[in-house]
Design a protein around this motif. Structure first.
Motif, PDB file in Angstrom:
ATOM      1  N   THR A   1       0.833  -1.205   0.000  1.00 35.02           N
ATOM      2  CA  THR A   1       0.000   0.000   0.000  1.00 35.02           C
ATOM      3  C   THR A   1       0.865   1.250   0.000  1.00 35.02           C
ATOM      4  N   ALA A   2       0.241   2.353  -0.416  1.00 34.37           N
ATOM      5  CA  ALA A   2       0.919   3.646  -0.329  1.00 34.37           C
ATOM      6  C   ALA A   2       1.203   3.975   1.137  1.00 34.37           C
ATOM      7  N   MET A   3       0.302   3.558   2.009  1.00 38.13           N
ATOM      8  CA  MET A   3       0.488   3.788   3.435  1.00 38.13           C
ATOM      9  C   MET A   3       1.758   3.066   3.916  1.00 38.13           C
ATOM     10  N   ALA A   4       1.881   1.784   3.548  1.00 34.05           N
ATOM     11  CA  ALA A   4       3.064   1.007   3.955  1.00 34.05           C
ATOM     12  C   ALA A   4       4.331   1.595   3.334  1.00 34.05           C
ATOM     13  N   LYS A   5       4.191   2.105   2.127  1.00 38.18           N
ATOM     14  CA  LYS A   5       5.342   2.677   1.431  1.00 38.18           C
ATOM     15  C   LYS A   5       5.813   3.958   2.111  1.00 38.18           C
ATOM     16  N   THR A   6       4.863   4.857   2.381  1.00 39.83           N
ATOM     17  CA  THR A   6       5.243   6.158   2.944  1.00 39.83           C
ATOM     18  C   THR A   6       5.629   6.047   4.420  1.00 39.83           C
ATOM     19  N   VAL A   7       5.138   5.019   5.084  1.00 37.55           N
ATOM     20  CA  VAL A   7       5.593   4.767   6.460  1.00 37.55           C
ATOM     21  C   VAL A   7       6.937   4.043   6.437  1.00 37.55           C
ATOM     22  N   GLY A   8       7.003   2.997   5.615  1.00 40.79           N
ATOM     23  CA  GLY A   8       8.125   2.060   5.715  1.00 40.79           C
ATOM     24  C   GLY A   8       9.426   2.532   5.100  1.00 40.79           C
ATOM     25  N   LEU A   9       9.334   3.210   3.949  1.00 43.60           N
ATOM     26  CA  LEU A   9      10.587   3.606   3.285  1.00 43.60           C
ATOM     27  C   LEU A   9      11.400   4.612   4.109  1.00 43.60           C
TER      28      LEU A   9
END
Lengths: 445, 445
Positions: free
Chosen positions: A389-397
């Motif tokens: 998800t974009a959420m996982a991307k913007t949190v995780g990266l």
């Protein structure tokens, strides 16, 4: 090889783990993912040679301590209130720590000890908090370096559904913790600063007074105020700004419809409803409506909140099957908020291929050489599917990049931190651009 | 001589002390009034030979214990949370106790010990709670003795201003603790039972959904729901009733205007306002209104809450001088509720000769011999002046009468009690009639 320990493997860890595994060879990394349930972690590692999982009960002090001891750096992706014991272990064992959560008072209290030991505890380095700090500080520092004086700062973020997967009338799906969405705004009266005056918004007004926001190429949104817009006033050095506002974004039309639930008391989580397991959706709604010997539920709702059958808001309520007398959540001893969440999950859950969208928007007003300027900074990221998800991307990266930077001694200042200094945010923002997380800045006079 | 100890000599003790002194000779009573400030007690005793005062710091365990030891029975008129230490002393020292407050869980926990020692701890014997229990149980017992089956019970009480002293647009003055009036309804979602369905009312709906009530010869009132209308369901043996509602009365028109404060967040007591000591009334109001570059406070309020200049509600707000930019409460670090209370006290305080009014109204629905019946029971008591208030009378006289009854062994059942048995309520209600506290019962089929 450097040993990275990731504690917690929930929804927001997919990109974090992917990034670490993708860099395992070049950066000589071994990644251990610890969780009480390791199925999701195993799926994400997908037999990668540099990744492994370990079952961990976070409340078992001895095993937690041993696992942390064996690592070089720790990333905690657990819920925020569970970080503190990990932080204390890290302090004892001289390990650096990264989290995407708000700095709690307990975490902040460790600052002196963390500094004394030369350690780095980097927090608030996800999306919100995280990307908001970094992208805002970049513009603020730029303006100040040019000699500008900041007059206003307004910032909002939304975890939404991408247009290509937006197929309900609310233009909303649960792309993160549904419970937090249902309870949003209940922490206390929201406070912000507007043109020099403090403004206070109670929960019952919060969604009624959402503000409209148009973002070029992305359409119309609404923003409701966060609890404390002045939280980062000192950290951002905005003591002289006349306007400070931080909000949460929804698609246009959401807030007015959501306010039906707030007004009626259906988001209340402070008491359990009598006989909740036997309440149909219709009876659940009726419990918040006045008694009338002959009026229907529909008629009472319309009269009470002055809604017409032809209003879009009415269609939104119908779309949730809220008037159905044959559907039950069957939850025992449930609060209104729990029942409402359950009803919403039927309509708002992501399907496997659904794409989410994270939107961030800042607006800065400033004075430079006697003239008033405005800069906006906009970021829109679309997810790949319901895992990536974009959420996982913007949190995780950002978490992943910061972790490698700390390992590689590119971030060196010891202490309990949030990413608001240029040395920290600039390399991270630059690398994020290569992953499509791009802040589009525009100026106008 | 029997020694009665009255702890506390606040506003609601005038009639209590008068009754005890008036009966001192015939009943052989010595009355000691203990308080940290004894001025009011001395004024009330007015050199009566059987009365005396003693200064007592209630938090001084030793002095409290000694004073209780010297008495035959104790009346505590302190705020409810201060009763428990007195109760524990009474238990140790084998003294009976009377209070007008709700039975706290801590008080209830003493029941077995109180019983074992043959003591009586009589609570909830003021007006509400107190007179409400007694007058309701009298009708309920009557109906049941006739073989009737109770279908509904609705009950409301109001501490109001008497018509002859009613000279403001709100038809309201502070006849008891102003803080409690400002915070009324904030304890949590109100719950009641109506025709077999549980109904839940959040704070933001409480005053919007007040119900109108006409009382013969006394005009129009409004009632808003108390937090838990089902509190006495078991005590009153109303498990089979289909409607249970308890409310608080105001004069017609009050609730809609009060809802302006609730809607805007001005009754909030959970945070302090920035720079509160420098907020004019107008700026206080403006802090809860949206920012607008040119609209006036008046115009913003009208648009937000859809009020017209010509509405009575608007006149009510004006009457409080709420739009005045030259008036300040000057309170430092004040909550909205504290500032609002201060503003209201300018308009709503009793003058020396003002008379208050206590109104109680019960409505019982029942089935008897196959027919549906309705009984109403109404009590209206007017005060004498701002010392001898109807509130002090309806609180103090039941307390005083119960105290003498316990002393004279007319009430004998040991335990932690509330006045819901006929042996207790009937003699008290009968004696109260001689003081003009009369419940007017009417039946219709």
């Amino acid at each position: 090889m450097r040993q990275i320990l990731v504690i917690g493997s929930g929804k927001s860890t997919s990109y974090l783990i992917k990034y670490l595994l993708d860099h395992a060879a070049t950066e000589s990394l071994l990644i251990t993912i610890a969780d009480i349930h390791i199925e999701n972690a195993e799926r994400l590692i997908n037999n990668h040679l540099n990744g492994n999982t370990i079952q961990l009960d976070i409340f078992n002090d001895a095993s937690r301590y041993e696992i942390i001891k064996a690592s070089d750096i720790v990333i905690s992706m657990l819920p925020a209130h569970l970080h503190i014991n990990i932080a204390k272990d890290c302090l004892k064992l001289n390990k650096n720590l990264v989290t995407a959560s708000y700095v709690s008072p307990e975490m902040q209290a460790l600052n002196e000890e963390v500094k004394a030991k030369g350690l780095i505890f980097m927090n608030e380095i996800g999306v919100d908090p995280g990307l908001d700090h970094m992208s805002a500080m970049k513009v603020l520092d730029d303006i100040r370096e040019k000699g500008g004086e900041i007059l206003s700062f307004e910032s909002s973020t939304g975890g939404l559904i991408a247009p290509e997967s937006d197929n309900n009338l609310w233009h909303y799906k649960f792309t993160w913790n549904p419970r937090n969405v249902v309870l949003a705004g209940q922490g206390g009266t929201a406070k912000y600063l507007k043109e020099g005056s403090y403004k206070y918004l109670p929960y019952n007004q919060l969604f009624k007074r959402a503000e409209t926001l148009n973002i070029e190429n992305h359409g119309r949104f609404e923003v409701y105020a966060n609890r404390d817009s002045l939280k980062y006033q000192a950290a951002y050095k905005l003591e002289n700004a006349k306007t400070l506002y931080r909000g949460t974004m929804r698609r246009a039309g959401f807030c007015q419809a959501w306010d039906v639930f707030v007004s009626l008391g259906m988001t209340d989580d402070s008491f359990t409803m009598d006989d909740s397991e036997h309440l149909s959706h219709r009876n659940f709604l009726n419990a918040f409506l006045p008694y009338h010997p002959s009026d229907s539920v529909e008629s009472k709702l319309q009269k009470l909140l002055k809604i017409e059958y032809t209003d879009l808001i009415w269609k939104k309520l119908e779309a949730l099957d809220l008037f159905n007398n044959n559907k039950y959540t069957k939850l025992e001893k449930a609060t209104p908020a729990q029942i409402l969440q359950n009803i919403l999950m039927d309509s708002w859950s992501l399907s496997e291929q659904d794409k989410d969208m994270v939107v961030m928007y800042h607006k800065f007003g400033y004075k430079l050489s006697g003239k008033k300027h405005e800069t906006t900074s906009t970021m829109v990221t679309i997810g790949t599917d319901s895992t990536y998800t974009a959420m996982a991307k913007t949190v995780g990266l950002p978490v992943a990049i910061a972790t490698i930077s700390i390992l590689n001694k590119k971030i060196t200042q010891p202490g309990v931190h949030i990413p608001i200094t240029k040395e920290i945010y600039l390399p991270i923002l630059t690398e994020l651009e290569t992953y499509g997380i791009i802040f589009n800045e525009k100026n106008r006079i």
